[in-house]
Write a protein that holds these residues in place. Structure first.
Motif, PDB file in Angstrom:
ATOM      1  N   ASP A 450     -43.749  32.470 -27.263  1.00  0.00           N
ATOM      2  CA  ASP A 450     -43.212  33.436 -28.216  1.00  0.00           C
ATOM      3  C   ASP A 450     -44.167  33.756 -29.356  1.00  0.00           C
ATOM      4  N   ASP A 451     -45.244  32.979 -29.472  1.00  0.00           N
ATOM      5  CA  ASP A 451     -46.222  33.261 -30.527  1.00  0.00           C
ATOM      6  C   ASP A 451     -47.125  34.447 -30.180  1.00  0.00           C
ATOM      7  N   GLN A 453     -47.786  38.307 -27.871  1.00  0.00           N
ATOM      8  CA  GLN A 453     -47.061  39.499 -27.441  1.00  0.00           C
ATOM      9  C   GLN A 453     -47.873  40.337 -26.473  1.00  0.00           C
ATOM     10  N   GLU A 471     -44.480  47.582 -28.010  1.00  0.00           N
ATOM     11  CA  GLU A 471     -44.552  46.122 -28.003  1.00  0.00           C
ATOM     12  C   GLU A 471     -43.512  45.522 -27.067  1.00  0.00           C
ATOM     13  N   ILE A 472     -43.916  44.456 -26.396  1.00  0.00           N
ATOM     14  CA  ILE A 472     -43.033  43.750 -25.470  1.00  0.00           C
ATOM     15  C   ILE A 472     -42.962  42.298 -25.908  1.00  0.00           C
ATOM     16  N   GLN A 473     -41.744  41.813 -26.054  1.00  0.00           N
ATOM     17  CA  GLN A 473     -41.518  40.453 -26.553  1.00  0.00           C
ATOM     18  C   GLN A 473     -40.946  39.588 -25.442  1.00  0.00           C
ATOM     19  N   ARG A 475     -43.738  38.951 -23.349  1.00  0.00           N
ATOM     20  CA  ARG A 475     -44.888  39.194 -22.495  1.00  0.00           C
ATOM     21  C   ARG A 475     -44.509  40.072 -21.306  1.00  0.00           C
ATOM     22  N   ASP A 494     -39.297  39.133 -19.144  1.00  0.00           N
ATOM     23  CA  ASP A 494     -37.920  38.788 -19.493  1.00  0.00           C
ATOM     24  C   ASP A 494     -36.910  39.608 -18.691  1.00  0.00           C
TER      25      ASP A 494
END
Lengths: 547, 270
Positions: A450-451, A453, A471-473, A475, A494
């Motif tokens: 999670d650190d 992206q 942005e994708i959180q 990955r 995810d």
């Protein structure tokens, strides 16, 4: 006749030209489609029949662009699931299906292929390739797709074979061993048809293999030529390998290339030099690892090469799909190749000569000050792997990787899945033993996932500047498809599949598909309806507009 | 992560050199098969580590803590409960999955060495600690007020990690660090999300899960919230720990006691 009429309408709407397949594709609605042989002319003009997805990257220029625009940036919110096909193996799928006149071909782990009705997902036939139980595969039981010519499919298998399969029945036509799997060779990528030949690469760069690109007679399976990616001792570039290190130097060729019919050049990327992380035993630039190669299709002779990462010690394969386009740059039309590399730099290269034109980072990188006027990286000292570990961006998996980028001729933007990560790289001594992994170290993410992206970034290939990012959180390891509906489709680890506006990057639609998306989307049409397909986990999902 | 591996390995080797009897290395759940593994010495573990890094590290990480596609192997094993089961998986892989076995030409010896290395990553051998676990248990429930947030074997609060088996995943020095400097290494699961809704109201809580389009959290009243990111005005991630440091609140001796108690919370005792 209904299908014929709608196909023509779609083709005109999308591209302004009558699809080449319109004369060939006739079937009654609700009746099993009977596809016409996929001639070289059809492959050459694949843009003219956007209702089909005739090869891994859609077209020979590998733009991963669909000319269909029935689904566009104003109605994409009406997409709904039409069908799902469950692959019987649990492996994450990396397949990009091929669709010909209403029949879809889906490859599965470990080395199987099924044909299904593209409108319903229901199976016609399957081919299971028999495999030995002592395969050497570093990174999963992957297969990314088939190629088709005439009525024959061509598929790579994990035991380093190339098989030809009858596209109407799934019967085996011929089976060719390219190399000995016991020495670490395997095959995972979709082949590329060029004229009446099957051009194909190999995998195994973590086993001290020696890379090559082959071209086979599609009918007989006979080898026409082999281009070795590591020059032998008679060649001056062999001097870029210390001692005998070239013999186990890797430079595998495990993703599909592109082809320019005007230049008769095949473009193909090469993988990391081996051992991956200990460069001490292979001092020199290690040509032609981590390079783009331009090969004359008639002979396999190399016209030029461009090495992205000389003497790579981070496992940054140049295993990306080369995207070809003609761009106006500084008032001059240039035939270019666009390449977002695993080393986190984006390149635009003249594909006639291999001349470096543009190069800038597209993802976080801490290993180079930049690129010189020839495109060679200017390394930052102390970024090599070490016994105690050296933390560097990008990580082993790269600023991007093998999953397809896309290019839209409408927006003239190059879309890439970028990852701003890092790894701590280790080096160790390792002896080569045939058939065993030969990597000389490893990598480890220093912080929680999670650190870091991912982001989809739209790059201007004329300048290397980023136009927008999404942005994708945390990955993504998914490929991208751009469409004539000015959409960009992609997914994430995810479990989302989503659509962005190709011009602005705004999110327009997303769907929770439940498991990681580790493949690239594609699009096709049957009976006048556009579909969008993506593999997620071990399920192939197909979406279409609400009826 | 790298610091951890550097520290753990020498400590493990030191421990293993003290306990060479195979049965002492692996307490319960694998004792029936342990007798079959004749390669459990210090050098065997080291050799197993070498084979692991070469053959397995690409997916499972250089130190086994997880990597590209492979799960963390330092916190128990999902698919094997005996050494024989581990041996079979290391050698042959798991059918119909991405987990492939190491080279079939690998000897039984080197495969057993990998098994020994994997066991060393999950070592549950007792070590002499300065603290008193019984005192630590009382501190946990009493003066330390740890139970208000942490659950142990079904008892306790919900606003911190369940510590029922914390001794399996954290070494004593890591536990001490967790207690004294909780902000140093905060698992993203325990970050705080501060969400400003469109009406301006604030919802704040522990970050249970977040993805590209949505997030879920638990607030101080243990309500569960799920937000679509497009439906909120803004949100922030607070990456510090919600747990206060014990420094100043507990004496050094009390911290030692608490570490001894936490390290005693291991799988075989639960």
């Amino acid at each position: 006749m209904k299908r014929l009429a709608i196909v023509i309408a779609l083709g005109v709407f999308a591209t302004g030209v009558t699809p080449a397949s319109a004369q060939k594709t006739e079937s009654q609605p609700g009746v099993t489609p009977s596809f016409s042989p996929v001639t070289w002319e059809r492959l050459l003009n694949a843009k003219d029949e956007p209702e089909n997805w005739l090869m891994y990257s859609g077209t020979l220029d590998s733009q991963h662009f669909s000319g269909l625009d029935q689904v566009h940036n104003r109605n994409v919110g009406d997409l709904e699931l039409k069908w799902a096909y469950q692959i019987p193996q649990l492996d994450r799928s990396e397949t990009v299906p091929v669709v010909v006149d209403g029949v879809m071909f889906i490859t599965e782990a470990p080395s199987n292929v099924v044909a299904v009705d593209a409108a319903t997902g229901r199976q016609y036939w399957r081919y299971n390739h028999p495999l030995p139980d002592d395969l050497r595969i570093c990174c999963g039981r992957n297969n990314r797709g088939v190629a088709i010519l005439g009525e024959t499919l061509y598929m790579s298998t994990l035991d380093a074979h190339l098989v030809a399969i009858d596209a109407r029945t799934g019967n085996l036509v011929w089976d060719k061993e390219l190399a000995d799997y016991r020495a670490g060779y395997s095959k995972t990528a979709a082949p590329l048809i060029v004229k009446d030949e099957v051009v194909t690469g190999m995998a195994g760069g973590e086993y001290g293999v020696s890379g090559f690109i082959d071209s086979y007679n599609a009918k007989s399976g006979e080898l026409e030529w082999r281009a070795n990616t590591i020059p032998g001792p008679d060649h001056p570039d062999n001097q870029t390998w210390a001692g005998d290190s070239w013999r186990t130097g890797g430079a595998a060729t495990w993703i599909t290339g592109a082809y320019d019919p005007d230049l008769d050049l095949v473009y193909w990327g090469t993988g990391n030099p081996g051992p991956d992380w200990n460069g001490d035993v292979r001092m020199g630039d290690n040509l032609y690892s981590d390079s783009a190669l331009a090969l004359n299709h008639e002979t396999g002779a190399m016209e030029w090469y461009f090495q992205f990462t000389p003497h790579d010690v981070h496992d940054w394969d140049a295993i990306q799909v080369p995207i070809l386009a003609d761009l106006e740059m500084d008032g001059e039309m240039r035939k270019v190749m666009m390449w977002a590399n695993r080393n986190a730099f984006f390149y635009t290269i003249d594909r006639v000569t291999g001349e470096f034109l543009v190069g800038k980072p597209f993802a976080k990188q801490t290993w180079a000050e930049g690129l010189d006027s020839k495109g060679r990286p200017i390394r930052i000292p102390d970024t090599f792997p070490s016994a105690e570990g050296t933390t560097v961006s990008p990580p082993v998996g790269g600023g991007t990787n093998w999953f397809s980028p896309a290019y839209s001729p409408r927006t003239e933007l190059f879309y890439v899945q970028a990852y701003d990560g890092e790894d701590t790289y280790y080096k160790r001594d390792e002896d080569y033993v045939e058939g065993d992994q030969f990597t000389g170290g490893g990598g480890q993410r220093p912080g929680p996932a999670d650190d870091y992206q991912s982001a989809i970034r739209a790059m201007d290939p004329k300048t290397g500047n980023m136009r927008w990012e999404f942005e994708i959180q945390p990955r993504s390891t998914a490929g991208i498809m751009a469409t004539a509906g000015d959409l960009v489709f992609s997914g994430s680890v995810d479990g989302y599949f989503f659509a962005l506006d190709a011009v602005s990057g705004d999110e327009l639609w997303h769907m929770n598909v439940g498991r990681l998306v580790h493949s690239s989307p594609m699009s096709y049409a049957v009976d006048g309806k556009q579909y969008i397909t993506i593999a997620a986990g071990n399920v192939v999902y197909t979406f279409g507009l609400r009826d | 992560m790298s610091m951890r591996s550097l520290w753990v390995t020498p400590m493990l080797l030191a421990l293993l050199s003290l306990t060479t009897a195979p049965a002492a290395l692996h307490a319960q759940p694998r004792e029936e098969a342990t007798a079959d593994n004749l390669f459990t010495g210090t050098l065997d573990v080291r050799m197993g580590q070498r084979v692991f890094q070469q053959q397995c590290g690409r997916c499972h990480g250089n130190d086994g803590s997880g990597g590209e596609g492979g799960p963390d192997l330092t916190n128990g094993f999902r698919s094997a409960s005996t050494d024989a089961g581990l041996f079979k998986i290391v050698r042959e892989g798991i059918p119909n999955t991405q987990m492939v076995g190491i080279s079939r030409r690998s000897t039984d010896q080197s495969t057993w060495m990998v098994v020994s290395y994997l066991n060393s990553l999950n070592d549950t051998t007792d070590v002499d600690l300065p603290g008193n676990a019984t005192n630590g248990q009382q501190l946990f429930a009493g003066k330390g007020n740890c139970g208000s947030c942490h659950m142990v074997n079904g008892d306790g609060g919900r606003r911190g990690p369940d510590l029922s088996q914390v001794g399996n995943r954290r070494k004593p020095d890591e536990l001490a660090s967790d207690l004294r400097t909780p902000d140093e290494e905060v698992d993203p699961r325990w970050w705080t999300l501060r969400v400003t809704q469109v009406d301006g109201s604030l919802v704040e809580g522990l970050r249970m899960n977040e993805d590209t389009f949505s997030m879920r959290l638990m607030d101080d009243n243990e309500n569960l919230w799920s937000f679509s990111k497009s439906d909120v005005r803004s949100f922030d991630r607070v990456k510090s720990s919600t747990m206060p440091s014990v420094d100043g609140a507990l004496t050094d001796a009390e911290v030692d006691d608490l570490v001894a108690y936490l390290f005693s919370l291991r799988r075989e005792e639960s």
